[in-house]
Design a protein around this motif. Structure first.
Motif, PDB file in Angstrom:
ATOM      1  N   ILE A 202       0.869  -1.013   0.635  1.00 50.43           N
ATOM      2  CA  ILE A 202      -0.356   0.039  -0.207  1.00 50.43           C
ATOM      3  C   ILE A 202       0.920   0.991  -0.002  1.00 50.43           C
ATOM      4  N   ASN A 203       1.728   1.512   0.471  1.00 48.80           N
ATOM      5  CA  ASN A 203       2.542   2.822   0.983  1.00 48.80           C
ATOM      6  C   ASN A 203       3.852   2.118  -0.289  1.00 48.80           C
ATOM      7  N   ILE A 204       3.956   1.999  -1.155  1.00 48.58           N
ATOM      8  CA  ILE A 204       4.677   1.372  -2.328  1.00 48.58           C
ATOM      9  C   ILE A 204       3.847   2.495  -3.502  1.00 48.58           C
ATOM     10  N   GLU A 205       2.488   1.855  -3.162  1.00 49.70           N
ATOM     11  CA  GLU A 205       1.374   2.843  -4.229  1.00 49.70           C
ATOM     12  C   GLU A 205       1.027   3.900  -3.697  1.00 49.70           C
ATOM     13  N   ARG A 206       1.524   4.218  -3.100  1.00 49.33           N
ATOM     14  CA  ARG A 206       0.799   5.833  -2.240  1.00 49.33           C
ATOM     15  C   ARG A 206       2.399   6.987  -2.967  1.00 49.33           C
ATOM     16  N   ALA A 207       3.218   6.277  -2.255  1.00 48.00           N
ATOM     17  CA  ALA A 207       4.999   6.764  -2.975  1.00 48.00           C
ATOM     18  C   ALA A 207       4.872   7.239  -4.151  1.00 48.00           C
ATOM     19  N   LYS A 208       4.205   6.273  -5.298  1.00 48.24           N
ATOM     20  CA  LYS A 208       4.419   6.427  -6.314  1.00 48.24           C
ATOM     21  C   LYS A 208       3.425   7.259  -7.202  1.00 48.24           C
ATOM     22  N   LYS A 209       2.454   7.509  -5.964  1.00 51.72           N
ATOM     23  CA  LYS A 209       1.171   8.605  -6.412  1.00 51.72           C
ATOM     24  C   LYS A 209       1.858  10.187  -5.690  1.00 51.72           C
ATOM     25  N   GLY A 210       2.502   9.742  -5.253  1.00 49.92           N
ATOM     26  CA  GLY A 210       2.718  11.646  -4.569  1.00 49.92           C
ATOM     27  C   GLY A 210       2.624  11.053  -3.055  1.00 49.92           C
ATOM     28  N   LEU A 211       1.714  10.097  -2.906  1.00 49.98           N
ATOM     29  CA  LEU A 211       0.546  10.262  -1.094  1.00 49.98           C
ATOM     30  C   LEU A 211       2.294  10.464  -0.701  1.00 49.98           C
ATOM     31  N   ASN A 212       1.506  10.393   1.238  1.00 48.85           N
ATOM     32  CA  ASN A 212       2.443  10.640   1.648  1.00 48.85           C
ATOM     33  C   ASN A 212       2.169   8.830   2.533  1.00 48.85           C
ATOM     34  N   LYS A 213       3.538   8.329   2.750  1.00 50.70           N
ATOM     35  CA  LYS A 213       3.373   6.650   3.284  1.00 50.70           C
ATOM     36  C   LYS A 213       2.702   7.221   4.216  1.00 50.70           C
ATOM     37  N   ALA A 214       2.245   5.898   5.087  1.00 49.33           N
ATOM     38  CA  ALA A 214       1.637   5.897   6.359  1.00 49.33           C
ATOM     39  C   ALA A 214       2.183   4.531   6.927  1.00 49.33           C
ATOM     40  N   ASN A 215       3.997   4.772   7.507  1.00 48.59           N
ATOM     41  CA  ASN A 215       4.402   3.998   7.668  1.00 48.59           C
ATOM     42  C   ASN A 215       5.520   4.051   8.903  1.00 48.59           C
ATOM     43  N   CYS A 216       4.569   4.233   9.970  1.00 47.45           N
ATOM     44  CA  CYS A 216       4.711   4.303  11.163  1.00 47.45           C
ATOM     45  C   CYS A 216       3.283   4.084  12.096  1.00 47.45           C
ATOM     46  N   LEU A 217       3.306   3.937  12.953  1.00 53.38           N
ATOM     47  CA  LEU A 217       2.266   3.662  14.391  1.00 53.38           C
ATOM     48  C   LEU A 217       3.225   4.931  14.783  1.00 53.38           C
ATOM     49  N   TRP A 218       2.272   5.597  15.656  1.00 58.00           N
ATOM     50  CA  TRP A 218       2.399   6.645  17.259  1.00 58.00           C
ATOM     51  C   TRP A 218       1.282   6.281  17.965  1.00 58.00           C
ATOM     52  N   PHE A 219       1.543   5.817  19.474  1.00 61.87           N
ATOM     53  CA  PHE A 219       1.455   6.046  20.787  1.00 61.87           C
ATOM     54  C   PHE A 219       1.144   7.507  21.719  1.00 61.87           C
ATOM     55  N   TRP A 220      -0.214   7.333  21.450  1.00 62.64           N
ATOM     56  CA  TRP A 220      -0.534   8.658  22.268  1.00 62.64           C
ATOM     57  C   TRP A 220      -1.835   8.756  22.801  1.00 62.64           C
ATOM     58  N   GLY A 221      -2.227   9.894  24.282  1.00 64.72           N
ATOM     59  CA  GLY A 221      -3.304  10.171  24.711  1.00 64.72           C
ATOM     60  C   GLY A 221      -3.986   9.204  25.770  1.00 64.72           C
ATOM     61  N   ALA A 222      -2.931   8.322  26.381  1.00 68.09           N
ATOM     62  CA  ALA A 222      -3.194   7.243  27.115  1.00 68.09           C
ATOM     63  C   ALA A 222      -4.411   7.925  28.056  1.00 68.09           C
ATOM     64  N   GLY A 223      -5.239   6.451  28.699  1.00 70.71           N
ATOM     65  CA  GLY A 223      -6.093   7.158  29.789  1.00 70.71           C
ATOM     66  C   GLY A 223      -7.131   5.652  30.075  1.00 70.71           C
ATOM     67  N   THR A 224      -7.772   6.257  30.898  1.00 76.31           N
ATOM     68  CA  THR A 224      -8.419   4.349  31.682  1.00 76.31           C
ATOM     69  C   THR A 224     -10.372   4.861  31.293  1.00 76.31           C
ATOM     70  N   ARG A 225     -10.867   4.068  31.459  1.00 76.00           N
ATOM     71  CA  ARG A 225     -12.363   3.251  30.959  1.00 76.00           C
ATOM     72  C   ARG A 225     -13.000   5.052  31.737  1.00 76.00           C
ATOM     73  N   PRO A 226     -13.669   6.069  30.732  1.00 82.00           N
ATOM     74  CA  PRO A 226     -14.029   6.718  31.342  1.00 82.00           C
ATOM     75  C   PRO A 226     -16.342   6.548  32.086  1.00 82.00           C
ATOM     76  N   ALA A 227     -16.119   7.354  32.684  1.00 82.32           N
ATOM     77  CA  ALA A 227     -17.247   7.650  32.760  1.00 82.32           C
ATOM     78  C   ALA A 227     -18.119   9.332  32.999  1.00 82.32           C
ATOM     79  N   LEU A 228     -19.111   8.899  32.004  1.00 84.96           N
ATOM     80  CA  LEU A 228     -19.655  10.285  31.394  1.00 84.96           C
ATOM     81  C   LEU A 228     -20.828  10.044  32.250  1.00 84.96           C
ATOM     82  N   SER A 229     -21.297  11.258  32.608  1.00 85.25           N
ATOM     83  CA  SER A 229     -23.093  11.022  33.310  1.00 85.25           C
ATOM     84  C   SER A 229     -23.840  10.824  31.605  1.00 85.25           C
ATOM     85  N   SER A 230     -25.123  10.752  31.911  1.00 81.53           N
ATOM     86  CA  SER A 230     -26.111  10.843  30.985  1.00 81.53           C
ATOM     87  C   SER A 230     -27.219  12.395  30.862  1.00 81.53           C
TER      88      SER A 230
END
Length: 401
Positions: A202-230
């Motif tokens: 998929i990234n080889i094809e994206r590069a051929k089309k001049g698109l940015n590769k989607a080539n790495c995971l990036w983890f962020w925004g860690a958190g615990t189970r939420p508890a919103l009221s209605s």
């Protein structure tokens, strides 16, 4: 009476030289907002509590009337709700972007640069294939991956911990070494994901089309189970959420609101604006009290640093969402109150969120007011000298009888 919020994510900005010293909101052609402004309440509101990061998570919680200091447990858990992940108390959710890293020959992974936090706004279909590729290598009883929307995905870490992780959109153009996770497993998954993804078909094809590769995971925004009221129990109003973004859908699910999926709703500049507007109108005319229409495009254009497209996204919001909603509600003879606002600024200058106060416009179709402003923008809102310090209190003004 019906109640509507139209939220242009990241719409607020700073004066820009190439726009003649105007902000995108000032510069854009917005005839609908121009007509509303003299009949509306316009002022500033502060949606990001002091000391909290200026994210769409904390800001949109505040706009919906939830004090982020009380209800915020991390961004990713809200996104987990939107895609149906039932988190255990021992689970930690992490936002998992697929990003674009530079790929210079012979450069160590840690010295690569983050070029694009959204991989050129990759399609969900292509991203799902890439997530499957990393799942095959990394997934086990402790780490489970879930496909989200476009570049935005999810990792659930059983018996994990909430650790400090850098937001990729805050570090565009920077070397990644200082921002990699301290946790060795997360760090290793990021490094190995580059090897898996960079030369994926998929990234080889994206590069051929001049698109940015989607080539790495990036983890962020860690958190615990939420508890919103209605939301309905809290306000007495039944509500719907219309958004392309999992975060907003997750807030709605946690608040017990209905989520309406709109075909062609992408979270990008070329989203189905009219479809979102009509989905809200139809919900309101068929018994719902409150509709929240979220448009992501101004924020994405701010992150991309694209001035012209940010202006265009605001003009689209005006002519293809706000005008449609007003015309249809008036045609139906339905009284309504309308709140138009961003959640936070995403200035072109820095290409990320800031905590500055933002302008809001509140219009009541039954009681037009002689407002203090002739136009709706940051400067006129500031000139009023009026500021709502706690963003979560603004919804009370919208819903006031």
């Amino acid at each position: 009476m019906k109640y509507i919020i139209v939220l242009g994510d990241g719409m607020a900005d700073e004066p820009i030289d190439m726009l003649g010293g105007k902000t995108p909101l000032e510069y854009a052609s917005t005839p609908t907002l121009d007509a509303l402004a003299p009949q509306s309440e316009i002022a500033l509101v502060h949606t990001i509590p002091d000391g909290m990061k200026p994210g769409s998570d904390t800001a949109n919680l505040a706009v919906m009337g939830y004090n982020p200091r009380k209800y915020y447990s991390g961004r990713s858990p809200l996104e987990a709700l939107s895609i149906g992940v039932d988190m255990k108390p021992t689970d930690i959710a992490l936002r998992t972007n697929i990003v674009t890293l530079s790929e210079e020959e012979g450069v160590p992974f840690e010295q690569r640069t983050i070029l694009d936090h959204s991989s050129g706004e990759i399609s969900t279909e292509d991203a799902a294939v890439l997530i499957d590729a990393v799942k095959a290598e990394f997934e086990n009883d402790t780490y489970r991956f879930y496909v989200g929307t476009s570049y935005r995905h999810l990792l659930i870490w059983d018996h994990g911990e909430v650790i400090e992780l850098a937001q990729p959109h805050d570090h565009l153009g920077e070397v990644i070494a200082p921002y990699l996770p301290s946790d060795p497993v997360l760090r290793d998954m990021m490094i190995r994901s580059y090897d898996i993804l960079n030369n994926h078909p998929i990234n080889i094809e994206r590069a051929k089309k001049g698109l940015n590769k989607a080539n790495c995971l990036w983890f962020w925004g860690a958190g615990t189970r939420p508890a919103l009221s209605s939301f309905e129990e809290k306000t007495g109003k039944s509500g719907v959420m219309i958004s392309a973004v999992d975060l907003l859908k997750g807030i709605a699910v946690g608040a017990g609101m209905d989520v309406i999926e709109v075909e062609g709703s992408t979270g990008s500049l070329n989203t189905n604006y009219e479809g979102k507007a009509m989905a809200a109108v139809n919900a309101l005319l068929n018994g719902k009290d409150f509709a929240y229409i979220h448009v992501e495009a101004p924020d994405e254009m701010g992150h991309q640093g694209n001035v012209d497209h940010k202006v265009q996204s605001i003009e689209n919001l005006d002519s293809r969402v706000i005008r449609v909603v007003i015309d249809e509600m008036n045609k139906a003879g339905e009284d309504f109150r309308l709140l138009v606002m961003p959640d936070h600024p995403t200035p072109i200058r820095c290409r990320t969120h800031t905590s500055d106060s933002i302008p809001y416009l509140l219009y009541d179709s039954t009681k037009p007011v002689a407002g203090d402003c002739t136009l709706y923008n940051e400067a006129q809102a500031k000139a009023t000298g009026k500021l709502i310090e706690h963003g979560y209190e603004l919804i009370d003004r919208l819903l006031a009888e």
